[in-house]
Design a protein around this motif. Sequence first.
Motif, PDB file in Angstrom:
ATOM      1  N   GLN A  15       2.983   0.287  -1.411  1.00  0.00           N
ATOM      2  CA  GLN A  15       4.021   0.237  -2.442  1.00  0.00           C
ATOM      3  C   GLN A  15       5.024   1.376  -2.295  1.00  0.00           C
ATOM      4  O   GLN A  15       6.090   1.357  -2.905  1.00  0.00           O
ATOM      5  CB  GLN A  15       3.396   0.242  -3.839  1.00  0.00           C
ATOM      6  N   GLU A  21       7.495  -6.160   0.528  1.00  0.00           N
ATOM      7  CA  GLU A  21       7.100  -7.554   0.299  1.00  0.00           C
ATOM      8  C   GLU A  21       7.699  -8.505   1.337  1.00  0.00           C
ATOM      9  O   GLU A  21       7.075  -9.501   1.724  1.00  0.00           O
ATOM     10  CB  GLU A  21       7.543  -8.010  -1.103  1.00  0.00           C
ATOM     11  N   LYS A  43       1.295  -1.886  -9.594  1.00  0.00           N
ATOM     12  CA  LYS A  43       2.374  -2.747  -9.098  1.00  0.00           C
ATOM     13  C   LYS A  43       1.870  -3.714  -8.030  1.00  0.00           C
ATOM     14  O   LYS A  43       2.456  -4.762  -7.791  1.00  0.00           O
ATOM     15  CB  LYS A  43       3.520  -1.890  -8.534  1.00  0.00           C
ATOM     16  N   LEU A  44       0.776  -3.373  -7.371  1.00  0.00           N
ATOM     17  CA  LEU A  44       0.216  -4.269  -6.359  1.00  0.00           C
ATOM     18  C   LEU A  44      -0.427  -5.499  -6.979  1.00  0.00           C
ATOM     19  O   LEU A  44      -0.760  -6.443  -6.280  1.00  0.00           O
ATOM     20  CB  LEU A  44      -0.831  -3.533  -5.511  1.00  0.00           C
TER      21      LEU A  44
END
Length: 337
Positions: A15, A21, A43-44
């Motif tokens: 991240q 991504e 956030k993952l």
Amino acid sequence: MYPNEKITFFFDEIQEVENWEIVIKRLVEREGHNVYLTGSSSKLLSKEIATQLRGRSLSVELFPLSFKEYLRFKGFEFDEILTEQEKVLILKYLDDYLTYGSFPEVVMEEENREEILREYLRTIIFRDIVERHKIKNIQILKLFIKFLINYHTKKVSINKLVNYFKSIGIKVSKNTLYEYLEYLNDCYFVFPLKKFSYSLKEINQSLSKPYIIDNGFIRIFDIKHSMDKGKYLENAVFVELRRRGFVENENIFYYEDTIGEVDFLIKENDEIKCLINVCYDLNFDNYDREVKKFVKIGKKLNCNNLILITFDYEDVIKEDIKVKIIPFWKWCLLNNL
């Protein structure tokens, strides 16, 4: 090296890389490789990632060892039928589990466990918060973390904390402290639990009760050195619930009204599935508070599934609603809700 074979990629703390991504999507969808991502950020687990990978991702949250895993590390094989000697050993392990937590390295290296925990905390502060979010005033962050640890399981008012800092000559805004709390939650260190209400506005405006990822941090930074075993047990119950997939302020809350307080309210869709209270030692002096008021709240919320988790006491009490009293170790090992 093997252009005609599938490659398995492992990325840690990915991240931190901007637009990661896009690359992962290409590796998975266009090239068909297996990819494992690990990192210390919630956030993952975001729905955006799952959407971008079109359902081809599977997210797993990793916590410190559960009590069942802890026993396995100690070479103890659990059987529902225990000898007296095995029961004594389980309680000894449980006391250690509640006191020093359950990071694998801490469990295996008993002589250096406090220093290991201090190093873990330094890593969390500097890598996961200071560096990631470019924090300038590290001293305020450290004081805030110590405050949250010492007030674990208790309601915390950010406004009052700002005034406290001001009284000792430290200027900090409440927005800054709210940001710090969000960072600590994002890296899985603190879980702020809100009060249950059918009103989203009331939930958001309620005071949070902080729970800490591992009891070991509480032990080494508990400036009062009170070793309040009830609070240590309550923190461990929350982490176990979180490990089982219940998420703070989504389907797990605390509850409070004029009758009293319930440590954990479990919600499923629009129904209250379970009420859980934690009491280290149930006795004559606290029976009214821990059982009778608990039953009244259960009736008020129309919930018949009441669980009281203790250190070792077990019973079933039938008031107007049945209260199942179960020891923490048995609750963990049998995976009962």
